[in-house]
Design a protein around this motif. Sequence first.
Motif, PDB file in Angstrom:
ATOM      1  N   ASP A   1      -1.722 -12.071  -5.088  1.00  0.00           N
ATOM      2  CA  ASP A   1      -0.857 -12.681  -4.081  1.00  0.00           C
ATOM      3  C   ASP A   1      -1.371 -12.397  -2.669  1.00  0.00           C
ATOM      4  OD1 ASP A   1       0.789 -13.718  -6.013  1.00  0.00           O
ATOM      5  OD2 ASP A   1       2.143 -11.986  -6.025  1.00  0.00           O
ATOM      6  N   ASP A   2      -2.005 -11.250  -2.473  1.00  0.00           N
ATOM      7  CA  ASP A   2      -2.571 -10.953  -1.154  1.00  0.00           C
ATOM      8  C   ASP A   2      -3.728 -11.887  -0.827  1.00  0.00           C
ATOM      9  OD1 ASP A   2      -0.765  -8.910  -0.864  1.00  0.00           O
ATOM     10  OD2 ASP A   2      -2.115  -7.379  -1.660  1.00  0.00           O
ATOM     11  N   LEU A   3      -4.478 -12.301  -1.858  1.00  0.00           N
ATOM     12  CA  LEU A   3      -5.609 -13.198  -1.624  1.00  0.00           C
ATOM     13  C   LEU A   3      -5.161 -14.618  -1.290  1.00  0.00           C
ATOM     14  CD1 LEU A   3      -8.079 -12.102  -4.449  1.00  0.00           C
ATOM     15  CD2 LEU A   3      -8.012 -11.349  -2.068  1.00  0.00           C
ATOM     16  N   ARG A   4      -3.983 -14.986  -1.739  1.00  0.00           N
ATOM     17  CA  ARG A   4      -3.504 -16.335  -1.462  1.00  0.00           C
ATOM     18  C   ARG A   4      -3.189 -16.533   0.019  1.00  0.00           C
ATOM     19  NH1 ARG A   4      -2.734 -18.731  -6.341  1.00  0.00           N
ATOM     20  NH2 ARG A   4      -2.304 -17.363  -8.136  1.00  0.00           N
ATOM     21  N   MET A   5      -3.140 -15.460   0.783  1.00  0.00           N
ATOM     22  CA  MET A   5      -2.901 -15.567   2.211  1.00  0.00           C
ATOM     23  C   MET A   5      -4.142 -16.064   2.955  1.00  0.00           C
ATOM     24  SD  MET A   5      -0.970 -11.904   2.669  1.00  0.00           S
ATOM     25  CE  MET A   5      -1.017 -12.096   4.450  1.00  0.00           C
ATOM     26  N   LEU A   6      -5.305 -16.001   2.304  1.00  0.00           N
ATOM     27  CA  LEU A   6      -6.547 -16.366   2.985  1.00  0.00           C
ATOM     28  C   LEU A   6      -6.781 -17.868   2.889  1.00  0.00           C
ATOM     29  CD1 LEU A   6      -8.797 -13.473   1.610  1.00  0.00           C
ATOM     30  CD2 LEU A   6      -7.727 -13.640   3.868  1.00  0.00           C
ATOM     31  N   PRO A   7      -6.964 -18.554   3.991  1.00  0.00           N
ATOM     32  CA  PRO A   7      -7.200 -20.012   3.928  1.00  0.00           C
ATOM     33  C   PRO A   7      -8.572 -20.352   3.340  1.00  0.00           C
ATOM     34  CG  PRO A   7      -7.426 -19.206   6.187  1.00  0.00           C
ATOM     35  CD  PRO A   7      -6.911 -18.052   5.372  1.00  0.00           C
ATOM     36  N   GLU A   8      -9.491 -19.399   3.336  1.00  0.00           N
ATOM     37  CA  GLU A   8     -10.832 -19.680   2.792  1.00  0.00           C
ATOM     38  C   GLU A   8     -10.838 -19.773   1.278  1.00  0.00           C
ATOM     39  OE1 GLU A   8     -11.222 -17.692   6.732  1.00  0.00           O
ATOM     40  OE2 GLU A   8     -10.154 -17.242   4.869  1.00  0.00           O
TER      41      GLU A   8
ATOM     42  N   THR B   1     -15.886  -6.207 -13.880  1.00  0.00           N
ATOM     43  CA  THR B   1     -15.000  -6.578 -12.782  1.00  0.00           C
ATOM     44  C   THR B   1     -15.457  -5.942 -11.477  1.00  0.00           C
ATOM     45  OG1 THR B   1     -13.549  -4.721 -13.315  1.00  0.00           O
ATOM     46  CG2 THR B   1     -13.038  -6.850 -14.320  1.00  0.00           C
ATOM     47  N   ILE B   2     -14.999  -6.531 -10.381  1.00  0.00           N
ATOM     48  CA  ILE B   2     -15.332  -6.055  -9.038  1.00  0.00           C
ATOM     49  C   ILE B   2     -14.137  -5.279  -8.494  1.00  0.00           C
ATOM     50  CG2 ILE B   2     -15.993  -6.746  -6.712  1.00  0.00           C
ATOM     51  CD1 ILE B   2     -17.059  -9.348  -7.882  1.00  0.00           C
ATOM     52  N   PRO B   3     -14.293  -4.006  -8.169  1.00  0.00           N
ATOM     53  CA  PRO B   3     -13.179  -3.252  -7.563  1.00  0.00           C
ATOM     54  C   PRO B   3     -12.968  -3.686  -6.114  1.00  0.00           C
ATOM     55  CG  PRO B   3     -15.125  -1.866  -7.720  1.00  0.00           C
ATOM     56  CD  PRO B   3     -15.478  -3.154  -8.405  1.00  0.00           C
ATOM     57  N   VAL B   4     -11.998  -4.534  -5.890  1.00  0.00           N
ATOM     58  CA  VAL B   4     -11.804  -5.152  -4.573  1.00  0.00           C
ATOM     59  C   VAL B   4     -11.526  -4.114  -3.498  1.00  0.00           C
ATOM     60  CG1 VAL B   4     -10.416  -6.821  -3.284  1.00  0.00           C
ATOM     61  CG2 VAL B   4     -10.946  -7.243  -5.687  1.00  0.00           C
ATOM     62  N   ASN B   5     -10.811  -3.047  -3.822  1.00  0.00           N
ATOM     63  CA  ASN B   5     -10.396  -2.069  -2.814  1.00  0.00           C
ATOM     64  C   ASN B   5     -11.468  -1.041  -2.479  1.00  0.00           C
ATOM     65  OD1 ASN B   5      -7.601  -2.906  -2.309  1.00  0.00           O
ATOM     66  ND2 ASN B   5      -7.257  -2.360  -4.445  1.00  0.00           N
TER      67      ASN B   5
ATOM     68  N   ARG C   1      -9.088  -6.578   3.262  1.00  0.00           N
ATOM     69  CA  ARG C   1      -8.982  -5.243   2.659  1.00  0.00           C
ATOM     70  C   ARG C   1      -9.043  -4.162   3.728  1.00  0.00           C
ATOM     71  NH1 ARG C   1     -12.809  -2.542  -0.378  1.00  0.00           N
ATOM     72  NH2 ARG C   1     -14.025  -2.419   1.534  1.00  0.00           N
ATOM     73  N   ARG C   2      -9.885  -4.346   4.728  1.00  0.00           N
ATOM     74  CA  ARG C   2      -9.999  -3.351   5.795  1.00  0.00           C
ATOM     75  C   ARG C   2      -8.721  -3.296   6.633  1.00  0.00           C
ATOM     76  NH1 ARG C   2     -15.223  -2.030   7.426  1.00  0.00           N
ATOM     77  NH2 ARG C   2     -14.147  -0.702   8.948  1.00  0.00           N
ATOM     78  N   GLN C   3      -8.057  -4.444   6.821  1.00  0.00           N
ATOM     79  CA  GLN C   3      -6.840  -4.480   7.629  1.00  0.00           C
ATOM     80  C   GLN C   3      -5.654  -3.871   6.885  1.00  0.00           C
ATOM     81  OE1 GLN C   3      -6.450  -8.617   8.590  1.00  0.00           O
ATOM     82  NE2 GLN C   3      -8.020  -8.565  10.207  1.00  0.00           N
ATOM     83  N   ARG C   4      -5.562  -4.180   5.588  1.00  0.00           N
ATOM     84  CA  ARG C   4      -4.399  -3.731   4.814  1.00  0.00           C
ATOM     85  C   ARG C   4      -4.657  -2.411   4.089  1.00  0.00           C
ATOM     86  NH1 ARG C   4      -0.326  -7.293   3.063  1.00  0.00           N
ATOM     87  NH2 ARG C   4      -0.266  -9.196   4.305  1.00  0.00           N
ATOM     88  N   VAL C   5      -5.873  -1.908   4.152  1.00  0.00           N
ATOM     89  CA  VAL C   5      -6.276  -0.653   3.514  1.00  0.00           C
ATOM     90  C   VAL C   5      -6.318  -0.788   1.995  1.00  0.00           C
ATOM     91  CG1 VAL C   5      -5.793   1.804   3.226  1.00  0.00           C
ATOM     92  CG2 VAL C   5      -5.331   0.678   5.418  1.00  0.00           C
ATOM     93  N   HIS C   6      -5.314  -1.455   1.413  1.00  0.00           N
ATOM     94  CA  HIS C   6      -5.253  -1.590  -0.048  1.00  0.00           C
ATOM     95  C   HIS C   6      -4.641  -2.943  -0.394  1.00  0.00           C
ATOM     96  CE1 HIS C   6      -5.209   0.037  -4.166  1.00  0.00           C
ATOM     97  NE2 HIS C   6      -4.108  -0.680  -4.307  1.00  0.00           N
ATOM     98  N   LEU C   7      -5.292  -3.665  -1.316  1.00  0.00           N
ATOM     99  CA  LEU C   7      -4.762  -4.933  -1.813  1.00  0.00           C
ATOM    100  C   LEU C   7      -4.111  -4.691  -3.168  1.00  0.00           C
ATOM    101  CD1 LEU C   7      -7.717  -7.347  -0.932  1.00  0.00           C
ATOM    102  CD2 LEU C   7      -5.661  -6.857   0.400  1.00  0.00           C
TER     103      LEU C   7
END
Length: 249
Positions: free
Chosen positions: A226-233, A187-191, A216-222
């Motif tokens: 559900d946080d990824l669903r905010m991204l339109p990409e 797995t990839i550690p996203v944070n 991740r840089r803006q929110r410091v921690h994901l």
Amino acid sequence: MMLAREQRIGAAILFGIALIVWFVAALWPHFSGQPEPPKKHHRTWEERKDSMKRADSLRYAQWAEEREQRYDSFRMVDSLRRAEWKRIRQQQYDSFRIADSLWRDSVGWRFVKHIKKDTVLDLNHCDTTDLQYIRGIGRFTAMQIIRYREQLGGFYSPEQLKDEALSTLRLDTLLTHFTADTSVLQTIPVNTCSLDRLQRHPYLRYKQAKSIYTLRRQRVHLNGVDDLRMLPELSDSLITRLLPYLSFE
């Protein structure tokens, strides 16, 4: 003793004749058109040494220039030879690989008794030799599957053999021969991971990996998907495919 008048006149005449002869001798080359004899010039040792230094430096510069030209020509010829040799070697390697794959496939079709028809392999634990036990998979196809497994970090479903990266292999009819052990997925550690680590995954393009990294840089921690669903990409289908490879610890 005083000279007589006739003697003084004779001496004066002789002196005048001598003077005229010397004057004519001195001016004769200018009137006759004959070149004057060159004057001897004795160069000093320092002058001769400087001239020898200049001549030697000119000879060395010319020799160095010729040597550089020869070296450039040899280097160009050598690079062309190397490029041609690499191209021929790659062509030979590709032809041998294709011939070997075709031969293994033909052997598999011809000698059916050596094929384990009911073989079921775990995609995350098998190697190229194990994959070639299945009819329709040669050495080249097995190498492609293993290479794609390393890029993904492991398979979580045999359906991934139908991904675009393996679409040319046409493995749809062989899915029943495989299973996937999801406990060994990498797995990839996203944070904590870098942008380069994200974009190396086959499911992510640079723009999508950049959007995750920026969030991740803006929110410091994901905290989760559900946080990824905010991204339109990122589409829902892509997030579903990508979710087994993400860790939000």
